[in-house]
Design a protein around this motif. Structure first.
Motif, PDB file in Angstrom:
ATOM      1  N   TYR A 163      52.617  49.907  18.256  1.00 59.35           N
ATOM      2  CA  TYR A 163      52.216  48.508  18.366  1.00 59.35           C
ATOM      3  C   TYR A 163      50.915  48.186  17.628  1.00 59.35           C
ATOM      4  O   TYR A 163      50.479  47.038  17.640  1.00 59.35           O
ATOM      5  N   GLY A 164      50.317  49.210  17.013  1.00 58.21           N
ATOM      6  CA  GLY A 164      49.041  48.979  16.362  1.00 58.21           C
ATOM      7  C   GLY A 164      47.944  48.650  17.354  1.00 58.21           C
ATOM      8  O   GLY A 164      46.934  48.021  16.998  1.00 58.21           O
ATOM      9  N   GLU A 165      48.123  49.073  18.602  1.00 61.02           N
ATOM     10  CA  GLU A 165      47.137  48.793  19.643  1.00 61.02           C
ATOM     11  C   GLU A 165      45.856  49.553  19.340  1.00 61.02           C
ATOM     12  O   GLU A 165      45.837  50.780  19.288  1.00 61.02           O
ATOM     13  N   ARG A 166      44.795  48.803  19.128  1.00 59.07           N
ATOM     14  CA  ARG A 166      43.554  49.426  18.698  1.00 59.07           C
ATOM     15  C   ARG A 166      42.866  50.140  19.851  1.00 59.07           C
ATOM     16  O   ARG A 166      42.926  49.704  21.006  1.00 59.07           O
ATOM     17  N   ILE A 167      42.232  51.233  19.518  1.00 59.10           N
ATOM     18  CA  ILE A 167      41.436  51.962  20.505  1.00 59.10           C
ATOM     19  C   ILE A 167      40.018  52.094  19.956  1.00 59.10           C
ATOM     20  O   ILE A 167      39.795  52.055  18.745  1.00 59.10           O
ATOM     21  N   SER A 168      39.087  52.242  20.849  1.00 63.37           N
ATOM     22  CA  SER A 168      37.699  52.362  20.430  1.00 63.37           C
ATOM     23  C   SER A 168      37.427  53.758  19.889  1.00 63.37           C
ATOM     24  O   SER A 168      38.230  54.690  20.051  1.00 63.37           O
ATOM     25  N   LEU A 169      36.285  53.905  19.235  1.00 63.54           N
ATOM     26  CA  LEU A 169      35.878  55.218  18.732  1.00 63.54           C
ATOM     27  C   LEU A 169      35.763  56.211  19.882  1.00 63.54           C
ATOM     28  O   LEU A 169      36.149  57.377  19.757  1.00 63.54           O
ATOM     29  N   LEU A 170      35.247  55.730  21.019  1.00 63.81           N
ATOM     30  CA  LEU A 170      35.095  56.603  22.188  1.00 63.81           C
ATOM     31  C   LEU A 170      36.450  57.076  22.687  1.00 63.81           C
ATOM     32  O   LEU A 170      36.635  58.257  23.014  1.00 63.81           O
ATOM     33  N   GLN A 171      37.422  56.167  22.728  1.00 58.21           N
ATOM     34  CA  GLN A 171      38.763  56.553  23.161  1.00 58.21           C
ATOM     35  C   GLN A 171      39.413  57.493  22.151  1.00 58.21           C
ATOM     36  O   GLN A 171      40.137  58.412  22.536  1.00 58.21           O
TER      37      GLN A 171
END
Length: 314
Positions: A126-134
């Motif tokens: 889905y192209g669901e973005r995650i943070s750098l931390l994740q």
């Protein structure tokens, strides 16, 4: 199903905690039992008997829901087919096959990477973005799973001295992660309709493999151990755990309930040491620590992610 409390109202409930402890206990028992009877029940046969048994038990109670939801279920076949393939047929068959050549402790610990694998699948689908931390959390969880697969020895990677069962379990984890990611596209039907139909389709998908396996190896001998094992996996990890888990989520809320899934390796390790004589090694602890740190990192922002749209069965 029993109605949920009002949105946002999830007070502490001792009943909810008990239900959310029982579900991981049943799922852990599935792993340990599979390892314990690995020499008596072939893996595909075990998966087929588990799901066909669960389907036959469910259908008299859920048929009214399936009949009412038949039109949206039929229209949603493009979702139901891959969901049944990855979540029902593939995951459990790979898990049972993995227990032929690796320990129950390894199989249970490998499942701790599941949350990170789900995030990765959601990103790819889905192209669901995650943070750098994740992202760092996902990498740490993957590193922890890899450390368990390598048994803490990097030389195994150079020499390709990997246990087949560990690799199969890792593939199984990603199959279930893909299934979990697909749940957001599930048809708008009653949860029991969805469970029954995916179990039924998953059982049908296993028929060719089941026939192939029976043609190659002898069918399991009928014995109290075999019958009891099949009854357990058909009723407890397939149905009872599902009902306990979802009712617990209704009472406690998904965020707090999700933490209880980490009890699976705890229960499985204890049962494996008690009933199978397996040992917990230092590489297990190192891998689990890496996974735990990774989970903390990506759970820091987990409250920003929308809750899962569906419920699943292991």
């Amino acid at each position: 199903m029993i109605s949920s409390p009002p949105r946002g109202s999830h007070p502490f409930s001792l009943t909810a905690c008990l239900l959310l402890v029982l579900a991981p206990l049943f799922w852990a028992g599935n792993v340990v039992l599979a390892r314990g009877v690995a020499d008596q029940i072939p893996p595909v046969t075990m998966a087929f008997l588990r799901w066909s048994g669960a389907f036959l038990f469910l259908i008299p109670f859920t048929w009214k829901h399936v009949r009412r939801d038949w039109l949206p279920l039929r229209a949603g076949w493009r979702h139901l087919l891959p969901a049944s393939l990855f979540g029902i047929a593939s995951f459990n068959t790979l898990l049972y096959t993995a227990t032929q050549t690796t320990t129950a402790i390894n199989c249970a610990l490998m499942q701790t990477v599941m949350p990170a694998a789900i995030i990765l699948c959601c990103f790819l689908l889905y192209g669901e973005r995650i943070s750098l931390l994740q992202g760092c959390g996902v990498l740490l969880c993957s590193a922890g799973a890899g450390w368990i697969v390598l048994h803490g020895e990097l030389a195994r990677l150079a020499g390709l001295q990997l246990l087949r069962g560990d690799l199969l379990m890792l593939i199984a984890v990603f199959c279930y992660a893909l299934y979990s990611a697909l749940l957001r596209r599930r048809p708008e039907v009653h949860p029991l309709s969805y469970l029954t139909v995916t179990i039924g389709l998953g059982t049908l998908l296993l028929v060719p493999l089941f026939c192939w396996e029976i043609g190659r190896v002898a069918a399991p001998a009928v014995s109290p151990t075999v019958v009891g094992s099949i009854l357990y996996i058909a009723l407890f990890p397939s149905i009872a755990a599902y009902l306990c888990w979802n009712r617990g989520i209704d009472l406690l809320g998904p965020n707090r309930a999700g933490l209880f899934i980490n009890l699976i390796p705890v229960f499985a390790a204890g049962m494996a040491m008690l009933f199978l004589g397996e040992r917990l090694h230092s590489y297990h602890l190192v891998g689990l620590l890496l996974v735990a740190v990774g989970m903390v990192l990506f759970q820091v922002q987990a409250h920003r992610q929308p809750p899962s749209a569906g419920r699943s069965s292991r």
